[in-house]
Scaffold this motif. Structure first.
Motif, mmCIF file in Angstrom:
data_model
loop_
_atom_site.group_PDB
_atom_site.id
_atom_site.type_symbol
_atom_site.label_atom_id
_atom_site.label_comp_id
_atom_site.label_asym_id
_atom_site.label_seq_id
_atom_site.Cartn_x
_atom_site.Cartn_y
_atom_site.Cartn_z
ATOM 1 N N VAL A 1 -42.397 -10.350 43.299
ATOM 2 C CA VAL A 1 -42.803 -10.366 41.839
ATOM 3 C C VAL A 1 -41.531 -11.009 40.986
ATOM 4 O O VAL A 1 -41.583 -10.942 39.586
ATOM 5 C CB VAL A 1 -43.046 -8.924 41.792
ATOM 6 C CG1 VAL A 1 -44.160 -8.213 41.956
ATOM 7 C CG2 VAL A 1 -41.746 -7.800 41.691
ATOM 8 N N ARG A 2 -40.294 -11.420 41.556
ATOM 9 C CA ARG A 2 -39.272 -11.496 40.649
ATOM 10 C C ARG A 2 -39.188 -12.877 39.979
ATOM 11 O O ARG A 2 -38.877 -13.046 38.786
ATOM 12 C CB ARG A 2 -38.087 -11.339 41.337
ATOM 13 C CG ARG A 2 -36.737 -11.483 40.611
ATOM 14 C CD ARG A 2 -35.478 -10.826 41.447
ATOM 15 N NE ARG A 2 -35.352 -11.611 42.382
ATOM 16 C CZ ARG A 2 -34.630 -12.886 42.585
ATOM 17 N NH1 ARG A 2 -34.176 -13.443 41.399
ATOM 18 N NH2 ARG A 2 -34.279 -13.532 43.769
ATOM 19 N N GLN B 1 -40.005 -25.864 36.623
ATOM 20 C CA GLN B 1 -40.596 -24.913 35.570
ATOM 21 C C GLN B 1 -40.446 -23.666 36.272
ATOM 22 O O GLN B 1 -40.984 -23.405 37.453
ATOM 23 C CB GLN B 1 -41.947 -25.507 35.462
ATOM 24 C CG GLN B 1 -42.069 -26.690 34.913
ATOM 25 C CD GLN B 1 -43.626 -27.238 35.035
ATOM 26 O OE1 GLN B 1 -44.517 -26.354 34.996
ATOM 27 N NE2 GLN B 1 -43.836 -28.370 35.098
ATOM 28 N N VAL B 2 -40.041 -22.514 35.440
ATOM 29 C CA VAL B 2 -39.658 -21.165 35.985
ATOM 30 C C VAL B 2 -40.291 -20.228 35.185
ATOM 31 O O VAL B 2 -40.426 -20.305 34.143
ATOM 32 C CB VAL B 2 -38.197 -21.104 36.011
ATOM 33 C CG1 VAL B 2 -37.891 -19.521 36.760
ATOM 34 C CG2 VAL B 2 -37.378 -21.931 37.046
ATOM 35 N N TRP B 3 -40.850 -19.347 36.061
ATOM 36 C CA TRP B 3 -41.366 -18.073 35.458
ATOM 37 C C TRP B 3 -40.736 -16.735 36.168
ATOM 38 O O TRP B 3 -40.296 -16.687 37.006
ATOM 39 C CB TRP B 3 -42.851 -17.679 35.760
ATOM 40 C CG TRP B 3 -43.463 -16.520 35.323
ATOM 41 C CD1 TRP B 3 -43.927 -16.213 33.852
ATOM 42 C CD2 TRP B 3 -43.179 -15.070 36.067
ATOM 43 N NE1 TRP B 3 -44.209 -14.967 33.890
ATOM 44 C CE2 TRP B 3 -43.608 -14.219 35.164
ATOM 45 C CE3 TRP B 3 -42.689 -14.730 37.117
ATOM 46 C CZ2 TRP B 3 -43.837 -12.739 35.619
ATOM 47 C CZ3 TRP B 3 -42.710 -13.367 37.532
ATOM 48 C CH2 TRP B 3 -43.221 -12.591 36.782
ATOM 49 N N GLN B 4 -40.172 -15.781 35.073
ATOM 50 C CA GLN B 4 -39.918 -14.716 35.563
ATOM 51 C C GLN B 4 -39.866 -13.644 34.259
ATOM 52 O O GLN B 4 -40.093 -14.076 33.113
ATOM 53 C CB GLN B 4 -38.203 -14.429 35.827
ATOM 54 C CG GLN B 4 -37.274 -15.312 34.891
ATOM 55 C CD GLN B 4 -36.266 -15.387 35.480
ATOM 56 O OE1 GLN B 4 -35.789 -15.363 36.576
ATOM 57 N NE2 GLN B 4 -35.003 -16.105 34.595
ATOM 58 N N ALA B 5 -40.300 -12.435 34.395
ATOM 59 C CA ALA B 5 -40.871 -11.496 33.536
ATOM 60 C C ALA B 5 -39.882 -11.064 32.459
ATOM 61 O O ALA B 5 -38.847 -11.495 32.470
ATOM 62 C CB ALA B 5 -41.006 -9.982 34.288
ATOM 63 N N GLY B 6 -40.426 -11.626 31.301
ATOM 64 C CA GLY B 6 -39.627 -11.185 29.986
ATOM 65 C C GLY B 6 -39.227 -9.871 29.836
ATOM 66 O O GLY B 6 -39.521 -8.717 30.709
ATOM 67 N N PHE C 1 -39.905 -7.123 27.853
ATOM 68 C CA PHE C 1 -40.806 -6.142 27.739
ATOM 69 C C PHE C 1 -42.051 -6.125 28.953
ATOM 70 O O PHE C 1 -42.836 -5.379 28.878
ATOM 71 C CB PHE C 1 -41.388 -6.131 26.235
ATOM 72 C CG PHE C 1 -40.674 -5.708 25.304
ATOM 73 C CD1 PHE C 1 -40.055 -4.613 25.083
ATOM 74 C CD2 PHE C 1 -40.111 -6.815 24.365
ATOM 75 C CE1 PHE C 1 -39.268 -4.299 24.305
ATOM 76 C CE2 PHE C 1 -39.353 -6.396 23.274
ATOM 77 C CZ PHE C 1 -38.878 -4.974 23.107
ATOM 78 N N ASN C 2 -41.829 -7.159 29.573
ATOM 79 C CA ASN C 2 -42.953 -7.350 30.597
ATOM 80 C C ASN C 2 -42.704 -6.516 31.758
ATOM 81 O O ASN C 2 -42.567 -7.113 32.915
ATOM 82 C CB ASN C 2 -43.044 -8.653 30.959
ATOM 83 C CG ASN C 2 -44.497 -9.146 31.881
ATOM 84 O OD1 ASN C 2 -45.070 -8.202 31.986
ATOM 85 N ND2 ASN C 2 -44.812 -10.269 32.330
ATOM 86 N N HIS D 1 -45.113 -2.195 42.455
ATOM 87 C CA HIS D 1 -46.427 -1.378 42.410
ATOM 88 C C HIS D 1 -47.280 -1.869 41.558
ATOM 89 O O HIS D 1 -48.714 -1.429 41.966
ATOM 90 C CB HIS D 1 -45.864 -0.038 42.058
ATOM 91 C CG HIS D 1 -44.666 0.751 43.254
ATOM 92 N ND1 HIS D 1 -43.628 0.859 42.782
ATOM 93 C CD2 HIS D 1 -44.968 1.109 44.286
ATOM 94 C CE1 HIS D 1 -42.940 1.598 43.665
ATOM 95 N NE2 HIS D 1 -43.907 1.466 44.862
ATOM 96 N N ALA D 2 -47.365 -2.438 40.336
ATOM 97 C CA ALA D 2 -48.236 -2.899 39.741
ATOM 98 C C ALA D 2 -49.221 -3.809 40.307
ATOM 99 O O ALA D 2 -50.421 -4.418 39.942
ATOM 100 C CB ALA D 2 -47.769 -3.501 38.381
ATOM 101 N N THR D 3 -48.729 -4.750 41.602
ATOM 102 C CA THR D 3 -49.705 -5.397 42.218
ATOM 103 C C THR D 3 -50.636 -4.629 42.794
ATOM 104 O O THR D 3 -52.156 -5.388 42.809
ATOM 105 C CB THR D 3 -48.950 -6.240 43.339
ATOM 106 O OG1 THR D 3 -48.412 -5.160 44.290
ATOM 107 C CG2 THR D 3 -47.834 -7.067 43.021
#
Length: 325
Positions: free
Chosen positions: A245-246, A259-264, A266-267, A274-276
């Motif tokens: 998830v990281r 191109q990179v995604w990682q949680a902001g 407040f996300n 566990h939210a998966t």
């Protein structure tokens, strides 16, 4: 929707109870366990009725959905009883440890035309969903190789292949989820820590011609950063998933910028492992209400066990084993 949870463990048993007690569209009506005091305490914590007998729970609480999150080696008998009772189910992985038991459960569910899902929750991590979408769009071009690596500490199961069957089943499922069916496997296993065959390396060939590897260990630590990593490499680009998830990244071949995604900041939802499970349940309840099949059917659990058995056979006989069904 009325939900009953079978299992009172402090890991997934608690997660299931918390989730279904806290949702606005579900009501946790029952908790089933083996120990009366422990079961009563868990049920009281979430305002549900406690039971130590499945049949009594089904008769009195009449749930619309039952979730099964028992110790890994004790799934078969309660699951079979619930399938034969005709109640929709969500099962924790692994399905079971024996192929004949898996076949019986799947056959009974088909005979009863029953809704039975299994919680391969890694599919619902944000980086995995981004990867699946990129593969679907063709961003990788022709897939050339895929790797899965996941290491941590042993659980409580006594089975000699516990690491492969109860933990690396996520990898077997996810590699096929992202890359298509595996055609054949070869394997090397080791038992350096006394926890059965606790470290393994699997070589795989996919039906589409790509190759892959799976490295899994109970001789590592979940505390390590990047203890989990997935790499998908294609003719047009590469995807990396870090710690489920990281972090997600996509880089086109020849381009030095990724191109990179990682949680902001407040996300909290997408950075939470566990939210998966929550996201999976969103889809599962929608499918159940609509009268459709579960988003991750029980047959996915049987398939992961089929692949695991092929890995064991390949290692024990020193041969390549076909996994085409």
């Amino acid at each position: 929707m009325r939900v009953a949870v079978v299992g009172t463990g402090e890991w997934w048993g608690r997660q299931h109870a918390e989730l279904f007690a806290g949702r606005a569209d579900t009501s946790l009506v029952a908790v089933v366990g083996r120990d009366p005091a422990r079961t009563a305490a868990r049920a009281a914590e979430f305002g549900a009725a406690p039971y130590v007998d499945l049949d009594e729970m089904l008769e009195r609480s009449r749930p619309d959905l039952v979730t099964v999150c028992l110790p890994n080696e004790r799934h078969y008998e309660p699951t079979l009883r619930l399938i034969r009772a005709g109640v929709p189910l969500l099962l924790e992985k692994p399905l079971v440890f024996k192929a004949d038991e898996a076949e019986t459960l799947v056959a009974e569910a088909v005979r009863h035309d029953l809704f039975v899902g299994i919680n391969f929750n890694h599919r619902y991590a944000k980086p995995v969903r981004l990867a699946a979408a990129a593969v679907e769009r063709g961003d990788l071009g022709r897939l050339t190789f895929a790797t899965w690596r996941f290491g941590g500490e042993p659980g409580t199961s006594r089975h000699p292949h516990a690491n492969l069957i109860e933990t690396q089943c996520h990898g077997l499922d996810l590699l096929e989820h992202l890359c298509g069916p595996i055609e054949s496997v070869v394997a090397q296993l080791a038992e350096p820590s006394g926890h059965g065959w606790s470290t393994l390396v699997v070589g795989a060939r996919f039906v589409n011609g790509a190759v892959g590897s799976l490295v899994g260990s109970y001789d590592s630590s979940y505390a390590y950063q990047d203890t989990h990593q997935v790499e998908l490499n294609g003719s047009a680009g590469r995807i990396l998933i870090n710690d489920t998830v990281r972090r997600y990244s996509f880089q086109r071949a020849g381009d030095e910028t990724a191109q990179v995604w990682q949680a902001g900041y407040f996300n909290d939802t997408d950075r939470s492992f566990h939210a998966t499970f929550d996201r999976h349940v969103d889809d599962l309840l929608a499918a159940l209400r609509a009268g459709g099949p579960p988003p991750v059917p029980m047959s996915a659990g049987r398939r992961a066990l089929t692949l695991a058995d092929a890995v064991i056979t390949a290692f024990e006989n020193g041969v390549r084993v076909s996994t085409v069904e």
